[in-house]
Design an enzyme around this catalytic site. Sequence first.
Site, PDB file in Angstrom:
ATOM      1  N   PHE A   1      80.500 -50.631 106.605  1.00 16.71           N
ATOM      2  CA  PHE A   1      80.336 -51.478 105.418  1.00 16.71           C
ATOM      3  C   PHE A   1      79.216 -52.510 105.584  1.00 16.71           C
ATOM      4  O   PHE A   1      78.611 -52.932 104.611  1.00 16.71           O
ATOM      5  CB  PHE A   1      81.652 -52.200 105.115  1.00 16.71           C
ATOM      6  CG  PHE A   1      82.781 -51.244 104.871  1.00 16.71           C
ATOM      7  CD1 PHE A   1      82.860 -50.538 103.676  1.00 16.71           C
ATOM      8  CD2 PHE A   1      83.730 -51.004 105.846  1.00 16.71           C
ATOM      9  CE1 PHE A   1      83.889 -49.634 103.447  1.00 16.71           C
ATOM     10  CE2 PHE A   1      84.770 -50.104 105.633  1.00 16.71           C
ATOM     11  CZ  PHE A   1      84.855 -49.413 104.431  1.00 16.71           C
ATOM     12  N   CYS A   2      78.979 -52.939 106.799  1.00 19.15           N
ATOM     13  CA  CYS A   2      77.970 -53.972 107.013  1.00 19.15           C
ATOM     14  C   CYS A   2      77.276 -53.709 108.336  1.00 19.15           C
ATOM     15  O   CYS A   2      77.953 -53.613 109.345  1.00 19.15           O
ATOM     16  CB  CYS A   2      78.623 -55.353 107.028  1.00 19.15           C
ATOM     17  SG  CYS A   2      77.476 -56.728 107.193  1.00 19.15           S
ATOM     18  N   PRO A   3      75.967 -53.560 108.361  1.00 21.28           N
ATOM     19  CA  PRO A   3      75.027 -53.842 107.271  1.00 21.28           C
ATOM     20  C   PRO A   3      74.937 -52.766 106.188  1.00 21.28           C
ATOM     21  O   PRO A   3      74.295 -53.006 105.176  1.00 21.28           O
ATOM     22  CB  PRO A   3      73.687 -53.984 107.996  1.00 21.28           C
ATOM     23  CG  PRO A   3      73.826 -53.172 109.220  1.00 21.28           C
ATOM     24  CD  PRO A   3      75.257 -53.264 109.630  1.00 21.28           C
TER      25      PRO A   3
END
Lengths: 76, 375
Positions: A13-15
Amino acid sequence: MADRKIVDAKNTFCPGPLMELIANMKQAEVGDELAVLSTDEGSANDIPEWINKMGHEVIESSEDSGVWSIVVKKTK
Amino acid sequence: MKILIVGGGMGGTILANNLARKMRNELKSGKASITMLSASDKHMYQPGLLYVAVGKMNPSEMYRDQVSLLEPSIEFKVDPVTEFNLDDNNVRAKSGTTYNYDIIVIATGSCTHAEGTPGLAEYAEQFYTEADAVKMYKKLEAFEGGKVVVAVGVPHKCPMAPLEITFMLVDYFKQRGIWDKVQLHYTYPIGRTHSLEPVAKWATPEFERLGITYETLFNMKEVNENVVMSEEGTEAEYDLLITVPAHKGMQVIEDAGLGAGGFIPTDRKRLNMEGRDNVYVLGDTTNLPISKAGSTAHFEAEALAENIASMMTIGTATRDYDGKVFCFIEAGDGKATYAMFNYQNPPDPKAPTAGIHMFKTAYNKMYWASARGLL
């Protein structure tokens, strides 16, 4: 045939897939192909949007069992 | 069994302490040893740099002696590695000493690479070292108004930093009474204001409420004295440029051919270097597509400590790293929130509150208990 590097951004999900692609594009050579694997449906839109804005090329985009594969080529 | 940990940051330190406690008997009997090699005798609480940059923390508060954080059974040496000889199970360090191992854990971290963007190091303020954070604060103190641009490189350490520094700048300018003389402009590499969509959905209306302008799909290409240009063909003029620059892995990793950009190809669950079963990688040093953040290194270290200890006792690993990340988000105005997620579950950040800001402020002190593996 040009090198094709897999950028496996599934289930992250991140980055996120686009940021991973941007980081990998910086390391790629002109002519290289990168295949981004993503489980984020939004990648099918936001990756081509950035690629087109940058003037690179989307080679293909497909979906199989919830995994999107977007193949792009660095053109400059 | 000789365990060698290269790097004394958050990941390496938590791993070493957890291992030392889990393998107390083996260490005591001499069946195992843990050695840590680091480039410094000091341990820095890196999130403190954000506060130093806006005058909210004294740099001295960010440091402890590394040896004071480690269990006494851990052998600690300030002797940075200069060569990795993975085929021979040894490394060579700056002192000229060769260190042999049965298991090696590489946790050397990442560093800024502003030099990769022409003009950025010369014209922009950044806050990823003590010297840079202090310099940025002095620049802010001398600033009397004008256009401030925040520009972000890829990849970067601490995915919340671009938003946090933006909201903290608002507070800083308000407290100085010059907010009405400042135009704050935020730029971001992808097509929304943060990589996490729920965070972007919260941040974008906050920008609009505060009068912060923003431009997405903005990747820095080149910086001149008063303008930053993007790869996408746009420009942003500035009077003061604040950057979260692109990062790279440590040069020694790249020089050893362990991974492009200094990031080592790593199995996302077992955290071993791809193709090697006695080489493990933690934190920013991995090439995993997850946040480069202290909490990532923390949770990876907890999983890896369990696995190395269980390999010692029952001969096999018992736990997968699940991708857990926990990031505080300083939201300005005395409030904060957080984002927590893993490989399977997306984040669901709540509205910022004063209570979470107070907890974050407390964590700035509690960090040392985390590094000791106690929290």
